[in-house]
Design a protein around this motif. Structure first.
Motif, PDB file in Angstrom:
ATOM      1  N   PRO A  35     -18.946 -43.350   5.403  1.00  7.61           N
ATOM      2  CA  PRO A  35     -18.021 -44.460   5.660  1.00  7.61           C
ATOM      3  C   PRO A  35     -17.722 -44.673   7.151  1.00  7.61           C
ATOM      4  O   PRO A  35     -17.668 -45.817   7.620  1.00  7.61           O
ATOM      5  CB  PRO A  35     -16.755 -44.060   4.895  1.00  7.61           C
ATOM      6  CG  PRO A  35     -17.225 -43.138   3.831  1.00  7.61           C
ATOM      7  CD  PRO A  35     -18.377 -42.399   4.432  1.00  7.61           C
ATOM      8  N   TYR A  36     -17.535 -43.589   7.892  1.00  7.72           N
ATOM      9  CA  TYR A  36     -17.294 -43.742   9.331  1.00  7.72           C
ATOM     10  C   TYR A  36     -18.527 -44.310  10.027  1.00  7.72           C
ATOM     11  O   TYR A  36     -18.419 -45.130  10.939  1.00  7.72           O
ATOM     12  CB  TYR A  36     -16.895 -42.409   9.972  1.00  7.72           C
ATOM     13  CG  TYR A  36     -15.424 -42.290  10.247  1.00  7.72           C
ATOM     14  CD1 TYR A  36     -14.871 -42.734  11.445  1.00  7.72           C
ATOM     15  CD2 TYR A  36     -14.565 -41.742   9.309  1.00  7.72           C
ATOM     16  CE1 TYR A  36     -13.518 -42.633  11.701  1.00  7.72           C
ATOM     17  CE2 TYR A  36     -13.209 -41.632   9.552  1.00  7.72           C
ATOM     18  CZ  TYR A  36     -12.690 -42.078  10.747  1.00  7.72           C
ATOM     19  OH  TYR A  36     -11.348 -41.992  10.991  1.00  7.72           O
ATOM     20  N   ALA A  37     -19.707 -43.878   9.620  1.00  6.46           N
ATOM     21  CA  ALA A  37     -20.942 -44.399  10.213  1.00  6.46           C
ATOM     22  C   ALA A  37     -21.060 -45.896   9.945  1.00  6.46           C
ATOM     23  O   ALA A  37     -21.457 -46.656  10.834  1.00  6.46           O
ATOM     24  CB  ALA A  37     -22.150 -43.645   9.665  1.00  6.46           C
ATOM     25  N   SER A  38     -20.704 -46.321   8.732  1.00  6.72           N
ATOM     26  CA  SER A  38     -20.738 -47.755   8.416  1.00  6.72           C
ATOM     27  C   SER A  38     -19.738 -48.521   9.262  1.00  6.72           C
ATOM     28  O   SER A  38     -20.040 -49.591   9.792  1.00  6.72           O
ATOM     29  CB  SER A  38     -20.431 -47.977   6.933  1.00  6.72           C
ATOM     30  OG  SER A  38     -21.442 -47.410   6.145  1.00  6.72           O
ATOM     31  N   PHE A  39     -18.534 -47.962   9.390  1.00  5.75           N
ATOM     32  CA  PHE A  39     -17.493 -48.596  10.193  1.00  5.75           C
ATOM     33  C   PHE A  39     -17.924 -48.706  11.659  1.00  5.75           C
ATOM     34  O   PHE A  39     -17.700 -49.721  12.310  1.00  5.75           O
ATOM     35  CB  PHE A  39     -16.195 -47.795  10.076  1.00  5.75           C
ATOM     36  CG  PHE A  39     -15.096 -48.287  10.964  1.00  5.75           C
ATOM     37  CD1 PHE A  39     -14.372 -49.429  10.650  1.00  5.75           C
ATOM     38  CD2 PHE A  39     -14.770 -47.605  12.124  1.00  5.75           C
ATOM     39  CE1 PHE A  39     -13.354 -49.885  11.473  1.00  5.75           C
ATOM     40  CE2 PHE A  39     -13.751 -48.046  12.954  1.00  5.75           C
ATOM     41  CZ  PHE A  39     -13.047 -49.197  12.624  1.00  5.75           C
ATOM     42  N   ALA A  40     -18.566 -47.671  12.173  1.00  2.75           N
ATOM     43  CA  ALA A  40     -18.999 -47.648  13.576  1.00  2.75           C
ATOM     44  C   ALA A  40     -20.176 -48.586  13.827  1.00  2.75           C
ATOM     45  O   ALA A  40     -20.463 -48.925  14.979  1.00  2.75           O
ATOM     46  CB  ALA A  40     -19.362 -46.222  13.989  1.00  2.75           C
ATOM     47  N   ALA A  41     -20.876 -48.969  12.768  1.00  6.83           N
ATOM     48  CA  ALA A  41     -22.022 -49.876  12.850  1.00  6.83           C
ATOM     49  C   ALA A  41     -23.044 -49.378  13.871  1.00  6.83           C
ATOM     50  O   ALA A  41     -23.489 -48.250  13.789  1.00  6.83           O
ATOM     51  CB  ALA A  41     -21.552 -51.302  13.128  1.00  6.83           C
ATOM     52  N   ASP A  42     -23.379 -50.207  14.855  1.00  8.11           N
ATOM     53  CA  ASP A  42     -24.400 -49.799  15.832  1.00  8.11           C
ATOM     54  C   ASP A  42     -23.793 -49.143  17.072  1.00  8.11           C
ATOM     55  O   ASP A  42     -24.489 -48.882  18.049  1.00  8.11           O
ATOM     56  CB  ASP A  42     -25.285 -50.977  16.218  1.00  8.11           C
ATOM     57  CG  ASP A  42     -24.532 -52.100  16.927  1.00  8.11           C
ATOM     58  OD1 ASP A  42     -23.285 -52.060  16.961  1.00  8.11           O
ATOM     59  OD2 ASP A  42     -25.198 -53.016  17.432  1.00  8.11           O
ATOM     60  N   GLY A  43     -22.482 -48.864  17.042  1.00  7.96           N
ATOM     61  CA  GLY A  43     -21.817 -48.226  18.184  1.00  7.96           C
ATOM     62  C   GLY A  43     -22.472 -46.931  18.625  1.00  7.96           C
ATOM     63  O   GLY A  43     -22.788 -46.756  19.814  1.00  7.96           O
ATOM     64  N   PRO A  44     -22.725 -45.990  17.693  1.00  5.78           N
ATOM     65  CA  PRO A  44     -23.377 -44.742  18.108  1.00  5.78           C
ATOM     66  C   PRO A  44     -24.785 -44.960  18.668  1.00  5.78           C
ATOM     67  O   PRO A  44     -25.181 -44.299  19.633  1.00  5.78           O
ATOM     68  CB  PRO A  44     -23.411 -43.908  16.822  1.00  5.78           C
ATOM     69  CG  PRO A  44     -22.252 -44.419  16.023  1.00  5.78           C
ATOM     70  CD  PRO A  44     -22.222 -45.901  16.322  1.00  5.78           C
TER      71      PRO A  44
END
Length: 191
Positions: A35-44
């Motif tokens: 869920p955090y990865a989805s929320f962060a989208a392409d940020g990382p």
């Protein structure tokens, strides 16, 4: 030269700061669950892509199997510890076994190492009552929860305290966003 983890790192803002602090001989694990990865989208990808920060490793793993090594010098969780108690299946956020999660944090740290928590303050005595509606958590609850798995409370700070925040508004409310009353806690894994 330290080995640190930024758990629920979102887009990796603090992971980047940590990468400079630990230097080229250190390592940062920027962790997100799905869920955090989805929320962060392409940020990382933007922050860590193309080997921009070579001492940062991006890790996506679920809360019940963090996959953290057992030799960390520091773990930080910034404005995300309350999410252990938030459940919203419609938004893809599952119930987390917090006892298992907290035990994994404890196991990942070397003896004498630090767990640092910064989070949005809830009304004292409210426990996890404000997590769902306001994304806030009671500082005393966090202390009890982490000391219950073996951490020792080493220090607190009121550096991010905001007496203008009555702790009853959603942290995303424009009137208080980025200005919430926050607590800072430093726990140590005993030697």
């Amino acid at each position: 030269g330290m080995k640190v983890a930024d758990v629920f790192s979102g887009g990796g803002y603090y992971s980047e700061i940590l990468s400079y602090a630990v230097g080229p001989d250190g390592q940062v694990i920027a962790h997100n669950n799905t869920p955090y990865a989805s929320f962060a989208a392409d940020g990382p990808t933007k922050r860590f892509g193309d080997n921009r920060l070579p001492n940062v490793r991006y890790l996506v793993s679920e809360a019940d199997d963090l996959q953290l090594p057992d030799d960390l010098d520091l773990i930080i969780m910034v404005m995300s510890f309350h999410d252990l108690y938030w459940v919203n299946p419609e938004q893809g956020w599952p119930k987390i076994d917090r006892a298992t999660f907290n035990k994994q944090l404890f196991a990942a740290l070397k003896p004498g190492s630090t767990l640092a928590i910064v989070d949005h303050s809830a009304v004292p005595g409210s426990g996890i009552e404000a997590v769902g509606a306001l994304h806030r958590i009671d500082e005393a609850f966090v202390k009890d929860e982490l000391m219950g798995v073996g951490f020792a409370l080493a220090d607190t700070s009121d550096l991010l305290k905001n007496v203008e925040d009555d702790r009853t508004r959603l942290v995303f409310d424009p009137s208080i966003r980025r200005k919430t009353d926050r607590f800072m806690l430093r726990f140590v894994k005993p030697k």
